[in-house]
Design an enzyme around this catalytic site. Structure first.
Site, PDB file in Angstrom:
ATOM      1  CB  SER A   9      27.427  26.455  47.761  1.00 31.80           C
ATOM      2  OG  SER A   9      27.290  25.408  46.820  1.00 31.80           O
TER       3      SER A   9
ATOM      4  N   GLY B 278      31.931  21.905  45.584  1.00 34.25           N
ATOM      5  CA  GLY B 278      31.480  21.394  46.873  1.00 34.25           C
ATOM      6  C   GLY B 278      30.719  22.428  47.681  1.00 34.25           C
TER       7      GLY B 278
ATOM      8  CB  VAL C  99      31.470  24.497  53.517  1.00 39.75           C
ATOM      9  CG1 VAL C  99      31.967  24.343  54.953  1.00 39.75           C
ATOM     10  CG2 VAL C  99      32.625  24.328  52.535  1.00 39.75           C
TER      11      VAL C  99
ATOM     12  CG  ASP D 229      41.083  29.725  43.905  1.00 35.35           C
ATOM     13  OD1 ASP D 229      41.096  30.899  43.480  1.00 35.35           O
ATOM     14  OD2 ASP D 229      40.034  29.105  44.144  1.00 35.35           O
TER      15      ASP D 229
END
Length: 946
Positions: free
Chosen positions: A653, A657, A659, A780
């Site tokens: 998390s 979002g 997953v 990122d």
């Protein structure tokens, strides 16, 4: 003086002197070539010495005229590693230069195109990069130019004055731009290979001027638009491959007459409409027809007269086919090896005559409307290796005659209406390795013990049937199993000790059965296991500790009321309540129980209402990220797949979002579902950016979406999710820092694995920076965003912060202004100080990631304070003290290599690359193309040293 005059006036003496000079020039050119060879593992060039006649050197051929000159240099398939020197241009008499299938790197010297007699230049299957020299496109002598399977980039040069050129192969590179219309002026070409590049635009009509064209392969590009009609009139065509593009239009009805000697017609993966031309039956030499994954309609014409046909692929179209008549019509196609009719509205029953296709190796008929039984004549298909009949309406018993198909490696009969037992004769197909899927049928009876003979089987799914009796004793002999699913049957018994041999297993789902007894402790030792579902059984006793049981999101145990969790703190809070109630608890205990049970009942009711509710509400517009042909999933589908977004299913998390691991109904494969937190700032932009990236990228080392969902939830709030294939080995972060992830996995990455992962990530970034237009910056990059597939292939994911360097947004230097994003420790210094972002920011992050992989230390560890950083620590230890900072948990599966060799040949070069990438100033960092080439070279050297 007189002697000097005689010497100058004697032409023989002059020619002899010139010949001597030319011979010495050729010798020096060959020695320069040898000097550029960095690795010669087979000792090919040992015969190349200063004191020997170079015409006797291996691979060198000289002409028969005197004085002798080099006319051929052939050194293919010899594992040579090096660069091509420009001095090869001094071999002015050479006609053939073949260095294919080696590991040559660097650029192709422009001087090669000036060789006046060079006819054949073959450099295929190397590691060459850069642009194609313009001189090669203007050579008047070349007849064969083969540069395929390299990393060449840029556009295809303007070919002219090449009247001799017959074979041009530039396939499997990174060439971009459009196909130049000027190629149509090279009328001498007979074979043109441009497939597997990044070419875009339409197919030039000028190609139809090449009247002697025999082979045209433009597959696996980004071509769009109509296929020029005149292209179908090149009567000399034998092989036409336009597959895997975005071409539109129809196939001409008279194609079989206009291309009478056609051997292969491949147009799969396009947007072709219309019907399949009946005239194809007139092209009597056809061996391959692949029209799959288009929008073709109507009936299939009779193709039974094509007696040489060995591949027929019409799958994923809208054609209407009656199975019995169609398969009977293929009776004369005795050479047929591959038949793909998946997803074509194939209906009716399978005729007994389909057993006449005795050379069939792959039969794919899934996702159709087939009815009736599988005829016993299937035993005649003795060469069959893959049989897919899943998602049909087949019924009756699975025929025992399938056991005669002893070459089968995969059998999928799922989602049909088969009943009765599994025939024990299936154990005769000991070749079954890829998978046996019998799920979602009505099969009954016990699991035959003979199934244990399938010791090579990797995937076994018998879920959603009515099997009974004990199963695990025999299944425990299938020692290669990685995926075992017996969900929702009536199987019983305890998990026997023989089950402990399944050391390679990744997923176990034994839920909704009648298994009993204690949970076996040996499951703790299954280091590959990422999901264990034992829910709704009768297991009892204590829950084991350690291993996968340390990760509560990976173990599902609810519905086993006799389990106790006293020995495992991670499960204690949930199970303690249930145990208290069973022993006679207080009112407060009952209240706490209701807080758990009531929500579970509620979401179960919601699952029943989801489809009705979501259809009754307005639907949010779907973001156009993917083609309409992708699997459509609703909000209700995602709820059911993730156990209603249960915390048990949550993998990870972040602020944007979460997953979840899940599986859609009637699917066998697990998926990862990323649900976006749209109430968080920037989350919607993150979703849109991921869609944009996934829509515009295609690379084996980038995450690829299965589908997406853009709708509203039960409260009419906007809902967005992206579905990915589940990466079986989790994130790189889990492997580099196992202690932080509850020692899962327990074993460390070997040096070889770390090198391969570095190659994968570098290849992905090279593609993003140098092969996409405009370039893409990840912004990122870190170990948590590098996922590992079942075979440890690395895939870069999470593009929510990514940016395309769009030309209309860029400054003259190719930079674009961005707000600060990314993760502290991995952000390039200039980015963190507010400077404009460039591809060099990703290079910096890659350098930090590589250092982290090699040292096992995060750039944000507490030790890095007061000006000390991971880069500075490693730099201060480089090279003599490097062993002191390397990851002590780096497993050494390469024990046959000496520690000194490993350090000098592999670790020092890797660290050097990492330090260069993470330099403070962006202008001091290399580009990802050079980085990728360097790391690939280290990887090749590592493999060869083994």
């Amino acid at each position: 003086m007189a002697l000097l005059l005689i010497f100058l006036l004697n032409p023989t003496v002059i020619l002899a002197a010139e010949s001597t000079n030319q011979s010495e020039s050729e010798r020096q050119a060959l020695l320069s070539f040898k000097q550029g060879i960095a690795n010669d593992p087979l000792g090919v060039l040992l015969s190349w010495g200063n004191d020997s006649l170079y015409c006797s050197w291996r691979g060198v051929t000289c002409g028969k005229t005197l004085p002798p000159h080099v006319i051929s240099l052939e050194l293919n398939y010899l594992q040579l590693d090096g660069v091509l020197p420009s001095s090869l241009a001094n071999l002015t008499s050479i006609t053939r230069l073949d260095l294919g299938h080696n590991s040559f790197q660097g650029v192709i010297p422009d001087e090669l195109g000036t060789l006046p007699k060079l006819r054949n230049l073959m450099l295929a299957n190397n590691l060459l990069f850069g642009v194609i020299p313009h001189s090669l496109a203007t050579s008047s002598s070349l007849t064969v130019l083969n540069l395929s399977s390299n990393s060449l980039s840029g556009s295809i040069p303007y070919f002219h004055n090449t009247a001799a050129l017959q074979i041009l192969s530039l396939a499997e590179n990174n060439l971009s731009g459009s196909i130049p219309p000027s190629l149509g002026n090279v009328s001498s070409i007979t074979e043109l290979y441009l497939h597997a590049n990044i070419l875009h635009g339409s197919i030039p009509e000028t190609l139809s001027r090449i009247w002697n064209l025999s082979v045209l392969n433009l597959g696996y590009n980004d071509l769009f638009g109509y296929v020029p009609d005149k292209l179908y009139n090149i009567s000399s065509l034998r092989n036409l491959d336009l597959g895997q593009n975005s071409l539109i239009g129809q196939i001409p009805p008279d194609i079989g007459n206009s291309l009478p000697i056609l051997i292969a017609l491949i147009m799969s993966g396009n947007k072709i409409k219309g019907s399949i031309p009946a005239s194809l039956a007139n092209a009597s030499k056809l061996q391959v027809i692949d029209l799959s994954s288009n929008s073709l309609e109507g009936p299939v014409p009779p193709l039974g007269f094509l007696s040489k046909l060995y591949i027929l692929s019409l799958g994923k179209n809208h054609i209407d086919v009656e199975a019995s008549a169609f398969l009977t019509s293929l009776a004369n196609c005795s050479r047929l090896q591959i038949l793909d009719m998946a997803g074509t509205y194939l209906k009716g029953s399978l005729p007994r005559s389909f057993g006449n296709l005795r050379n069939l190796q792959i039969l794919s008929m899934e996702n159709n409307w087939l009815t009736g039984e599988i005829p016993s004549t299937i035993e005649n298909l003795s060469q069959l290796s893959l049989l897919g009949l899943d998602n049909n309406k087949l019924s009756r018993n699975i025929p025992a005659s399938l056991g005669q198909c002893k070459q089968l490696v995969m059998l999928n009969l799922s989602a049909n209406s088969f009943y009765g037992p599994i025939p024990s004769q299936l154990s005769n197909t000991t070749s079954l390795s890829l998978g046996l899927d019998l799920s979602h049928n009505n099969l009954t009876g016990p699991i035959p013990p003979q199934i244990g003979a399938l010791i090579s089987l990797i995937h076994l799914d018998i879920s959603f049937n009515n099997f009974s009796g004990e199963a695990l004793a025999s299944l425990g002999r299938c020692v290669s199993l990685q995926y075992l699913n017996t969900k929702r049957n009536m199987l019983n018994g305890s998990t026997s000790q023989s089950f402990s041999d399944l050391k390679s297993i990744i997923l176990i789902d034994l839920s909704q059965n009648n298994f009993h007894g204690p949970i076996p402790v040996f499951l703790v030792e299954f280091v590959q296991l990422i999901l264990l579902d034992l829910s709704n059984n009768h297991f009892e006793g204590e829950i084991p500790t350690g291993g996968i049981f340390e990760n509560t999101t990976a173990v599902i145990l609810y519905g086993n009321i006799d389990l106790c969790a006293n020995a495992n703190a991670n499960f204690a809070s949930e199970f303690a309540i249930c145990l208290t109630i069973s022993a006679g608890g207080t009112k407060k205990d009952y209240e706490r129980l209701l807080l758990i049970v009531i929500p579970l009942i509620t979401v179960t009711l919601f699952s029943f209402l989801c489809f009705v509710v979501t259809r009754s509400k307005k639907t949010a517009p779907t973001t156009p990220c993917y083609k309409d042909t992708l699997k459509k999933v609703s909000y209700g589908d995602i709820l059911k797949a993730t156990n209603w977004l249960s915390p048990v299913n949550k993998i990870s998390s972040s602020c944007t979002g979460s997953v979840y691991i899940g599986r859609f109904e009637f699917d066998t494969d697990l998926v990862a579902i990323k649900v976006f937190h749209l109430d968080e700032h920037g989350s919607l932009n993150s979703f849109l950016m991921e869609c944009e990236v996934l829509r515009n990228t295609r690379h084996r080392n980038l995450m690829k979406a299965v589908t997406l969902c853009s709708t509203v939830d039960l409260e009419n709030n906007e809902f967005k999710a992206i579905v990915f294939d589940l990466m079986a080995n989790g994130s790189l972060d889990m492997w580099v820092h196992p202690k932080i992830h509850q020692n899962c996995p327990k074993r460390g990455l070997s040096l070889g694995q770390r090198i391969r992962i570095a190659v994968d990530v570098a290849s992905a970034l090279d593609y993003m920076h140098n092969q996409l237009i405009p370039p893409l910056i990840h912004c990122d990059l870190k170990p948590a965003n590098v996922l590992l597939d079942y075979d440890m292939t690395a895939r870069v994911g999470d593009f929510g912060s990514a940016k395309f360097l769009s030309s209309n947004l860029c400054s003259p230097k190719g930079f674009v202004d961005l707000g600060l994003g990314g993760t502290i420790g991995y952000i390039a210094l200039e980015y963190g100080m507010g400077y404009k972002i460039s591809t060099q920011c990703d290079v910096y992050s890659f350098g930090v990631l590589l250092l982290e992989m090699l040292t096992g230390m995060r750039p944000t560890d507490a030790m890095f304070t007061d000006g000390m950083s991971l880069q500075k620590l490693v730099s201060s230890a480089y090279p003599n003290g490097l062993c002191e900072v390397l990851d002590p948990y780096m497993s050494q599966e390469e024990d046959h290599k000496s520690a000194k060799q490993t350090l000098q040949s592999f670790l020092l070069p890797l660290v050097e690359v990492a330090l260069l990438c993470s330099m403070d100033l962006p202008q001091n960092r290399p580009g990802m193309r050079d980085v990728s080439t360097k790391i690939f070279g280290i990887s090749e050297a590592f493999l060869e040293s083994g």
